[in-house]
Design a protein around this motif. Sequence first.
Motif, PDB file in Angstrom:
ATOM      1  N   THR A 276       0.815  -1.218   0.000  1.00 49.99           N
ATOM      2  CA  THR A 276       0.000   0.000   0.000  1.00 49.99           C
ATOM      3  C   THR A 276       0.851   1.272   0.000  1.00 49.99           C
ATOM      4  N   SER A 277       2.159   1.117  -0.143  1.00 48.40           N
ATOM      5  CA  SER A 277       3.027   2.287  -0.273  1.00 48.40           C
ATOM      6  C   SER A 277       2.861   2.883  -1.669  1.00 48.40           C
ATOM      7  N   LYS A 278       3.502   4.040  -1.905  1.00 44.65           N
ATOM      8  CA  LYS A 278       3.399   4.674  -3.224  1.00 44.65           C
ATOM      9  C   LYS A 278       3.837   3.724  -4.327  1.00 44.65           C
ATOM     10  N   LEU A 279       5.010   3.115  -4.130  1.00 41.24           N
ATOM     11  CA  LEU A 279       5.532   2.208  -5.155  1.00 41.24           C
ATOM     12  C   LEU A 279       4.711   0.927  -5.225  1.00 41.24           C
ATOM     13  N   GLY A 280       4.353   0.391  -4.045  1.00 41.98           N
ATOM     14  CA  GLY A 280       3.570  -0.847  -4.027  1.00 41.98           C
ATOM     15  C   GLY A 280       2.249  -0.684  -4.749  1.00 41.98           C
TER      16      GLY A 280
ATOM     17  N   GLU B  14      -9.109  -2.029   4.438  1.00 42.53           N
ATOM     18  CA  GLU B  14      -9.573  -0.770   3.872  1.00 42.53           C
ATOM     19  C   GLU B  14      -8.590  -0.231   2.831  1.00 42.53           C
ATOM     20  N   ARG B  15      -7.293  -0.275   3.145  1.00 41.23           N
ATOM     21  CA  ARG B  15      -6.287   0.208   2.191  1.00 41.23           C
ATOM     22  C   ARG B  15      -6.301  -0.628   0.923  1.00 41.23           C
ATOM     23  N   PHE B  16      -6.440  -1.928   1.094  1.00 44.06           N
ATOM     24  CA  PHE B  16      -6.507  -2.801  -0.079  1.00 44.06           C
ATOM     25  C   PHE B  16      -7.706  -2.442  -0.956  1.00 44.06           C
ATOM     26  N   GLN B  17      -8.836  -2.234  -0.339  1.00 40.45           N
ATOM     27  CA  GLN B  17     -10.042  -1.930  -1.110  1.00 40.45           C
ATOM     28  C   GLN B  17      -9.937  -0.583  -1.819  1.00 40.45           C
TER      29      GLN B  17
ATOM     30  N   LEU C 188      -6.293  -8.631  -8.190  1.00 40.77           N
ATOM     31  CA  LEU C 188      -5.749  -8.199  -6.914  1.00 40.77           C
ATOM     32  C   LEU C 188      -6.321  -9.077  -5.815  1.00 40.77           C
ATOM     33  N   VAL C 189      -5.417  -9.710  -5.051  1.00 40.53           N
ATOM     34  CA  VAL C 189      -5.831 -10.637  -4.000  1.00 40.53           C
ATOM     35  C   VAL C 189      -5.271 -10.152  -2.671  1.00 40.53           C
ATOM     36  N   HIS C 190      -6.145  -9.976  -1.694  1.00 42.87           N
ATOM     37  CA  HIS C 190      -5.713  -9.506  -0.378  1.00 42.87           C
ATOM     38  C   HIS C 190      -5.242 -10.694   0.455  1.00 42.87           C
ATOM     39  N   VAL C 191      -3.975 -10.617   0.953  1.00 39.80           N
ATOM     40  CA  VAL C 191      -3.456 -11.652   1.846  1.00 39.80           C
ATOM     41  C   VAL C 191      -2.870 -10.973   3.068  1.00 39.80           C
ATOM     42  N   THR C 192      -2.868 -11.703   4.195  1.00 35.67           N
ATOM     43  CA  THR C 192      -2.378 -11.122   5.449  1.00 35.67           C
ATOM     44  C   THR C 192      -1.206 -11.902   6.037  1.00 35.67           C
ATOM     45  N   LYS C 193      -0.834 -13.023   5.401  1.00 39.93           N
ATOM     46  CA  LYS C 193       0.258 -13.837   5.919  1.00 39.93           C
ATOM     47  C   LYS C 193       1.203 -14.245   4.791  1.00 39.93           C
ATOM     48  N   TYR C 194       2.469 -14.460   5.174  1.00 43.95           N
ATOM     49  CA  TYR C 194       3.477 -14.862   4.186  1.00 43.95           C
ATOM     50  C   TYR C 194       3.220 -16.270   3.664  1.00 43.95           C
ATOM     51  N   GLN C 195       2.503 -17.063   4.436  1.00 47.06           N
ATOM     52  CA  GLN C 195       2.210 -18.422   3.992  1.00 47.06           C
ATOM     53  C   GLN C 195       1.448 -18.440   2.669  1.00 47.06           C
ATOM     54  N   ALA C 196       0.749 -17.362   2.382  1.00 46.45           N
ATOM     55  CA  ALA C 196      -0.047 -17.311   1.152  1.00 46.45           C
ATOM     56  C   ALA C 196       0.835 -17.337  -0.094  1.00 46.45           C
TER      57      ALA C 196
END
Length: 622
Positions: free
Chosen positions: A456-460, A482-485, A499-507
């Motif tokens: 969600t950074s400028k570059l990201g 919210e930022r993802f949306q 675009l897929v929202h994930v919250t863990k590195y396991q994904a």
Amino acid sequence: MVAPLSAWPWENLGTLKYLLYGPFLAKVLYSMVSEDTQKDSWCLHMLIICALRGLIYQLWSSYSNMLFLTRNRRVFQQGIDFKQIDREWDWDNFIILQAFLASMACYSFPFIGNLPLWNTRGFIYALVLHMGVSEPLYYWIHRYFHADSLFNHYHSLHHASVVPQTSTAGIATFLEHLILSLLIGIPILGPSLIGSGSTSMIYVYVLSFDFLRCLGHSNVEVVPHQIFEAFPVLKYLLYTPTYHSLHHTEMGTNFCLFMPLYDSLGKTLNNKSWELHKKISSAAGQNGRAPDFVFLAHGVDMISAMHAPFVFRSFNSLPFTTKLFLLPMWPCCFLVMLAMWAWSKTFLMTFYNLRGRLLQTWAVPRFGFQYFIPFAREGINNHIEEAILKADRLGVKVLSLAALNKNEALNGGGTLFVEKHPDLRVQVVHGNTLTAAVILNEIPRDVKEVFLTGATSKLGRAIALYLCRRKVQVLMLTQSRERFQNIQKEVPMECQNFLVHVTKYQAAQNCKTWIVGKWIKTRDQSWAPPGTHFHQFVIPSIFALRSDCTYGNLAAMKLPDDVEGLGSCEFILERGVVHACHAGGVVHLLEGWTHHELGAIDVDRIDLVWEAAIKHGFKLLV
């Protein structure tokens, strides 16, 4: 075929040549153990003199490369390039040679090792011998070395350096330094042989000789012209950096060692010497040519701060790595850091030319960790604002902000300054559009899925939006739904499912393309499958911990081939390579764009900026 005595006997030893000082050190240690310190005291003096000589050259080199102090006093305005630095790498060979010649003299004349500390007559005799013997001999020998045959085989090496530096004074062939050593020896041996020599005379003469050699080759005019107007005779007794620089441009003139008197007597005095000296000396307090472009950099940490060009020129010409010789200097660097924190202003670090444009790097006197100290933010912003306003006053066209100087939490990515000063003529840019373009063009076209941290950074945000438009599935790691949306809403409806929202590195355990925009720990990297490539735009770079994975560098581009005067490496990057945000500012200048590039990245401009960079000769690193 190599000319006789043109090569140095130890030129293939590299840094091992310093082991040649070993016998002197062994003698000193043996004398200390045997308690016969008087017998080999000359060995200790030899080591001390060699160390002091090296220090004189280093201090002069540091001063002449402190562009924030000397830029308006420089005789030649162009920068030095990597070729000159490499050619002058072993400038200190002559110190080793003269140490061995001096040791031979001490063995041949044992009384030299037992000279008194002081003898006034010895100083007078040394001065007379220097002025009456060494100076004229050097003058005629120097002229002789400019004859075609000797010049081509021997002296051309010294003149290959167009822009004199203190290191240039030491660059000559073995034969030339043998002769110079004999000329130095005359004012030392003469008084000693007649019983008027002293230890202090040797120290003063040798160190004064080196000081004056550095003065003439420093490329910085420090001799005020007023002193010659007040005492005209001094023109013929002391040369200046300007005077010697004319010998490098018009080689048939100004052959003297230190005294222009012999050029005057030999009819080889350049008639522009005093006029040019006065012109440069008079302009010392005035502003020089305004740069077209400024890259506003910052320090990373105290060890890397010693990679500055005015510290060790040769070290700065290579990509930064931590070296053992830097560690003892850490306490001194820490004290300098405190002083800079308290008093320093933005200073000029390096400059180079591209198609007639003067490009400079200024630096904010702050280190990386200071950007994350809450009470330091106001002071840092004041420094950045001061640099922007100074650039605006000078007429700079584009100023590009380095990584932490455009930190979103610090100043809104630079927007703070433009909003505060809406009438700025200088274009302030973050260069992130080209940074995003570099990262995106490093990703193979056949990649169908990426894992993105710092999403969600400028570059990201820009990378995610661009890739999903290209039908690449982006696993966006963020804890904020919210930022993802908000980012997802910017995507055309038909691409939102990429675009897929994930919250863990396991994904990402089955994804082999990771784009890292936020620091990740060791255990987080363990979730990447074997064969993963880590692209990154995080500062500092992540550690390459996985032997079964590959790691990309920070986004960077190779400068066009027609760059001139570049002799510094930008942090850990290779020669001729700059960070993408630096390159982005240069492209902004070359294209003549007149808008500020701040705030959110315009995804529609990524391809435009990339194509402009390629058009101007910038290259993606392979």
